[in-house]
Enzyme design. Structure first.
Site, mmCIF file in Angstrom:
data_model
loop_
_atom_site.group_PDB
_atom_site.id
_atom_site.type_symbol
_atom_site.label_atom_id
_atom_site.label_comp_id
_atom_site.label_asym_id
_atom_site.label_seq_id
_atom_site.Cartn_x
_atom_site.Cartn_y
_atom_site.Cartn_z
ATOM 1 N N LYS A 1 -16.358 2.712 6.861
ATOM 2 C CA LYS A 1 -15.382 1.703 6.464
ATOM 3 C C LYS A 1 -15.832 0.947 5.212
ATOM 4 O O LYS A 1 -15.145 0.954 4.217
ATOM 5 C CB LYS A 1 -15.122 0.724 7.618
ATOM 6 C CG LYS A 1 -14.398 1.392 8.803
ATOM 7 C CD LYS A 1 -13.926 0.387 9.822
ATOM 8 C CE LYS A 1 -12.783 -0.441 9.316
ATOM 9 N NZ LYS A 1 -11.537 0.349 9.186
ATOM 10 N N ASP B 1 0.856 -1.198 0.000
ATOM 11 C CA ASP B 1 0.000 0.000 0.000
ATOM 12 C C ASP B 1 0.887 1.243 0.000
ATOM 13 O O ASP B 1 0.902 2.033 0.941
ATOM 14 C CB ASP B 1 -0.936 0.001 1.209
ATOM 15 C CG ASP B 1 -2.082 0.992 1.036
ATOM 16 O OD1 ASP B 1 -2.196 1.573 -0.061
ATOM 17 O OD2 ASP B 1 -2.844 1.188 1.987
ATOM 18 N N ASN C 1 -7.616 -1.534 7.765
ATOM 19 C CA ASN C 1 -7.791 -0.467 8.760
ATOM 20 C C ASN C 1 -8.079 0.893 8.136
ATOM 21 O O ASN C 1 -8.036 1.914 8.818
ATOM 22 C CB ASN C 1 -6.552 -0.376 9.663
ATOM 23 C CG ASN C 1 -5.292 -0.008 8.889
ATOM 24 O OD1 ASN C 1 -5.287 0.005 7.652
ATOM 25 N ND2 ASN C 1 -4.218 0.267 9.605
ATOM 26 N N HIS C 2 -8.385 0.922 6.854
ATOM 27 C CA HIS C 2 -8.677 2.185 6.183
ATOM 28 C C HIS C 2 -10.074 2.689 6.540
ATOM 29 O O HIS C 2 -10.987 1.903 6.769
ATOM 30 C CB HIS C 2 -8.556 2.031 4.666
ATOM 31 C CG HIS C 2 -7.150 1.758 4.223
ATOM 32 N ND1 HIS C 2 -6.853 1.218 2.995
ATOM 33 C CD2 HIS C 2 -5.962 1.945 4.842
ATOM 34 C CE1 HIS C 2 -5.541 1.086 2.872
ATOM 35 N NE2 HIS C 2 -4.986 1.518 3.984
ATOM 36 N N HIS D 1 1.660 7.172 13.512
ATOM 37 C CA HIS D 1 0.495 7.701 12.781
ATOM 38 C C HIS D 1 -0.808 7.310 13.460
ATOM 39 O O HIS D 1 -1.870 7.800 13.100
ATOM 40 C CB HIS D 1 0.496 7.208 11.339
ATOM 41 C CG HIS D 1 -0.041 5.825 11.145
ATOM 42 N ND1 HIS D 1 0.702 4.683 11.361
ATOM 43 C CD2 HIS D 1 -1.268 5.373 10.760
ATOM 44 C CE1 HIS D 1 -0.019 3.619 11.120
ATOM 45 N NE2 HIS D 1 -1.224 3.998 10.759
#
Length: 405
Positions: free
Chosen positions: A379, A82, A144-145, A300
């Site tokens: 999500k 990613d 987890n986006h 982050h």
């Protein structure tokens, strides 16, 4: 060839003098032993100069997540598939007093169906055969986006009011380059093998990967912008970018290349988000000049405490438990139709973002500005079975390559 980074089994020691290593966390931050082992393995890679681990450190597939590593060689597997993943923080031109959570959540369910004028993607022509498809822009992806509507819970500094308004709403977008980064990663593995010893930046392979990498980073930024535009369209408001901070990438340095894996690539005086979970606070921080010692990297987010597999059976066993996962203490809503994903991304799967912040501030890397509470977390509205199948195929391929060296 030796074992790939983070693989099980004995590690081939190729460097007689390990690189310098620094931990920017305290004993209060729970760090899994495997993550520390993976971090230590990095110090023995050819060309590795310095490694930094942060309080969100946790084990990853190809190496630890929550670290920054300076090397004279390139290690694409440390960045993973990613490329360019990051977080963008926006201000919405909408006062809280006009915001209705249930109504907004219903509207946001159509988020990825909203049309938009296709952006000019001519600069991405070199990636035309690697799924640089405009139709993938403005989409969140899995794992987890997310994108999340937030409001200020508390201003932690008097001057924070110059940046954030308690009466306004904000948007945090966490996503990356989608299938494009995965295609680049797969192509790089196909062309170069496991790359256990990394790539020479001056070689054809190194320069090819860097070119593709840089375009993926730009693609991911564009993707976050398109998501924000879609949110603005759905909520019938305007949006203004405050900060876009990637955390899966390589940046050129005078001494080599800094590899950021799950570590936000920041700059002095800049603003950055540190994400919590859909049922916990996130934070906005200002980066201090002392972050130069950590390769201009900070955490982050909270970082995983339990891996995805271990979350099943731990929570969300009954229907009422699963429904509870989609609400939080502030009356906030999570939009996630994938039951499996809802369990894997539960708040209890993550560490305490407040402790992460405390450790970073204690090491002089950041200054806390504000805490942010989640109101709506988007999500996934449907299960993408094709995407799940692609992920399983990719995992099997990479597992076979690691076993075969």
């Amino acid at each position: 060839m030796g074992n790939s980074i983070g693989a099980s089994g004995p590690v081939t020691m190729r460097c007689s003098r390990p690189a310098a290593i620094a931990h920017y966390f305290t004993a209060k931050s729970w760090i899994e032993g495997l993550a520390l082992e993976q971090l230590a393995e990095l110090t023995r890679l050819p060309g590795m100069l310095s490694v930094a681990g942060f309080p969100d450190l946790h084990p990853g597939k190809y190496g630890p997540v929550g670290m920054a590593a300076l090397s004279s060689r390139l290690y694409p597997q440390l960045i993973g598939n990613d490329i360019g993943c990051g977080m963008a923080f926006f201000e919405l031109d909408m006062p809280q007093r006009k915001f209705r959570i249930d109504k907004a959540a219903t509207a946001l369910r159509e988020l990825e169906n909203i049309g938009f004028d296709a952006p000019d993607i001519a600069k991405f022509a070199p990636l035309a055969d690697l799924e640089a498809d405009v139709e993938s822009l403005g989409t969140i992806g899995g794992g987890n986006h997310f994108c999340e509507i937030q409001s200020v819970e508390e201003l932690l500094q008097p001057d924070a009011a110059e940046l954030l308004d308690r009466q306004k709403l904000y948007l945090l977008v966490h996503t990356g380059s989608r299938n494009l980064g995965a295609s680049v990663f797969d192509r790089t593995i196909d062309e170069n093998g496991a790359m256990t010893d990394g790539l020479d930046p001056a070689s054809e392979a190194g320069m090819t990967w860097l070119t593709r990498h840089d375009l993926c980073v730009e693609w991911a930024v564009l993707n976050r912008q398109m998501i924000a535009q879609r949110v603005a369209e759905v909520l019938r408001t305007d949006v203004r970018l405050i900060a876009d901070v990637p955390h899966n990438l390589v940046r050129r340095h005078t001494d080599g290349y800094v590899h950021y894996k799950g570590a936000a690539a920041v700059q002095s005086g800049g603003v950055a988000p540190i994400a919590g979970s859909r049922a916990s606070l996130s934070y906005i921080v200002q980066v201090l000049s002392a972050a130069a010692k950590s390769h201009w990297a900070i955490s982050h987010g909270a970082g995983r405490k339990y891996d995805r597999r271990n979350m099943h059976g731990r929570i969300g066993v009954t229907r009422s438990e699963r429904e509870a996962l989609l609400r939080n203490q502030w009356g906030g809503i999570a939009i996630c139709d994938d039951r499996k994903l809802a369990v894997e991304e539960a708040a209890s799967a993550y560490k305490n973002a407040g402790q992460v912040l405390e450790d970073l501030a204690g090491h002089g890397l950041v200054r806390p500005l504000a805490s942010m509470k989640p109101l709506i977390t988007y999500k996934k509205t449907s299960v993408d079975h094709d995407e799940l199948k692609r992920d399983r195929v990719r995992d099997r391929r990479m597992s076979g390559r690691r076993k075969n060296g």
